[in-house]
Write a protein that holds these residues in place. Sequence first.
Motif, short mmCIF file in Angstrom:
data_model
loop_
_atom_site.label_atom_id
_atom_site.label_comp_id
_atom_site.label_asym_id
_atom_site.label_seq_id
_atom_site.Cartn_x
_atom_site.Cartn_y
_atom_site.Cartn_z
N ALA A 4 13.67 32.54 40.25
CA ALA A 4 14.85 32.80 39.64
C ALA A 4 15.30 34.22 40.24
O ALA A 4 14.52 34.96 40.53
N TYR A 5 16.47 34.50 40.36
CA TYR A 5 17.25 35.60 40.98
C TYR A 5 18.10 36.41 40.22
O TYR A 5 19.01 35.34 39.41
N ASP A 6 18.11 37.51 40.06
CA ASP A 6 19.17 38.44 39.21
C ASP A 6 20.20 39.05 40.46
O ASP A 6 19.44 39.60 41.52
N TYR A 7 21.32 39.14 39.90
CA TYR A 7 22.25 39.74 41.22
C TYR A 7 23.03 40.79 40.54
O TYR A 7 23.31 41.15 39.35
N ALA A 8 23.45 41.92 41.40
CA ALA A 8 24.31 42.98 40.94
C ALA A 8 25.58 42.68 41.51
O ALA A 8 25.80 41.74 41.92
N GLU A 9 26.26 44.00 41.62
CA GLU A 9 27.68 43.91 42.00
C GLU A 9 27.62 43.42 43.41
O GLU A 9 26.54 43.51 44.21
N LEU A 10 28.57 42.82 43.91
CA LEU A 10 28.87 42.26 45.33
C LEU A 10 27.76 41.07 45.68
O LEU A 10 27.52 40.81 46.58
N GLN A 11 27.36 40.50 44.53
CA GLN A 11 26.33 39.21 44.79
C GLN A 11 25.11 39.62 45.54
O GLN A 11 24.54 38.79 46.09
N THR A 46 10.77 43.59 41.65
CA THR A 46 11.35 43.90 40.44
C THR A 46 12.44 44.99 40.82
O THR A 46 13.14 45.16 39.42
N SER A 47 12.70 45.16 41.90
CA SER A 47 13.89 46.23 41.98
C SER A 47 14.20 46.22 43.61
O SER A 47 13.39 45.91 44.58
N THR A 48 15.67 45.97 43.92
CA THR A 48 16.07 46.15 45.19
C THR A 48 17.09 47.06 45.36
O THR A 48 18.22 47.38 44.70
N GLY A 49 16.97 48.04 46.43
CA GLY A 49 18.21 48.95 46.81
C GLY A 49 18.73 48.62 48.09
O GLY A 49 18.11 47.81 48.95
N TYR A 50 19.96 48.68 48.10
CA TYR A 50 20.81 48.39 49.27
C TYR A 50 21.63 49.61 49.95
O TYR A 50 22.00 50.54 49.23
N SER A 51 21.54 49.39 51.24
CA SER A 51 22.55 50.46 52.14
C SER A 51 23.81 50.22 51.89
O SER A 51 24.35 49.30 51.19
N LYS A 52 24.88 51.33 52.28
CA LYS A 52 26.30 51.34 52.38
C LYS A 52 26.95 50.14 52.81
O LYS A 52 27.85 49.36 52.41
N ASN A 53 26.22 49.22 53.80
CA ASN A 53 26.46 48.15 54.58
C ASN A 53 26.13 46.99 54.07
O ASN A 53 25.91 45.93 54.54
N SER A 54 25.44 47.17 52.77
CA SER A 54 25.05 45.92 51.98
C SER A 54 23.74 45.44 52.55
O SER A 54 23.29 44.20 52.41
N HIS A 55 22.80 46.16 53.42
CA HIS A 55 21.63 45.88 54.08
C HIS A 55 20.48 45.88 52.99
O HIS A 55 20.42 47.16 52.36
N THR A 72 10.23 49.92 52.56
CA THR A 72 11.60 50.60 53.06
C THR A 72 11.79 50.17 54.45
O THR A 72 10.91 49.80 55.19
N PHE A 73 13.17 49.54 54.37
CA PHE A 73 13.79 49.11 55.83
C PHE A 73 14.62 50.18 56.31
O PHE A 73 15.40 50.68 55.62
N ASP A 74 14.44 50.32 57.78
CA ASP A 74 15.41 51.15 58.39
C ASP A 74 16.04 50.20 59.45
O ASP A 74 15.60 49.44 59.85
N TYR A 75 17.40 50.47 59.54
CA TYR A 75 18.04 49.63 60.55
C TYR A 75 18.78 50.69 61.50
O TYR A 75 19.36 51.80 61.14
N GLU A 76 18.87 50.04 62.92
CA GLU A 76 19.31 51.05 63.95
C GLU A 76 20.63 50.25 64.28
O GLU A 76 20.39 49.14 64.74
#
Length: 58
Positions: A3-10, A23-32, A49-53
């Motif tokens: 089961a998944y819970d969703y926040a804004e922008l799905q 138990t928690s997920t954080g997203y970048s301003k680009n939704s990554h 933690t994930f970094d995107y280049e």
Amino acid sequence: MLAYDYAELQRRTTMTGSTPYVTSTGYSKNSHPQQLEPSTGSGKEVWQTFDYETGRTG
């Protein structure tokens, strides 16, 4: 079954089955996905933690 819970922008915030997996997920301003808190079952906090280049293709 998961089961998944969703926040804004799905965007997914948690993932739970017979026990919590994420138990928690954080997203970048680009939704990554930028940071996940996997459940350890021990009460201790662990973060992945994930970094995107930005790159060029072609």
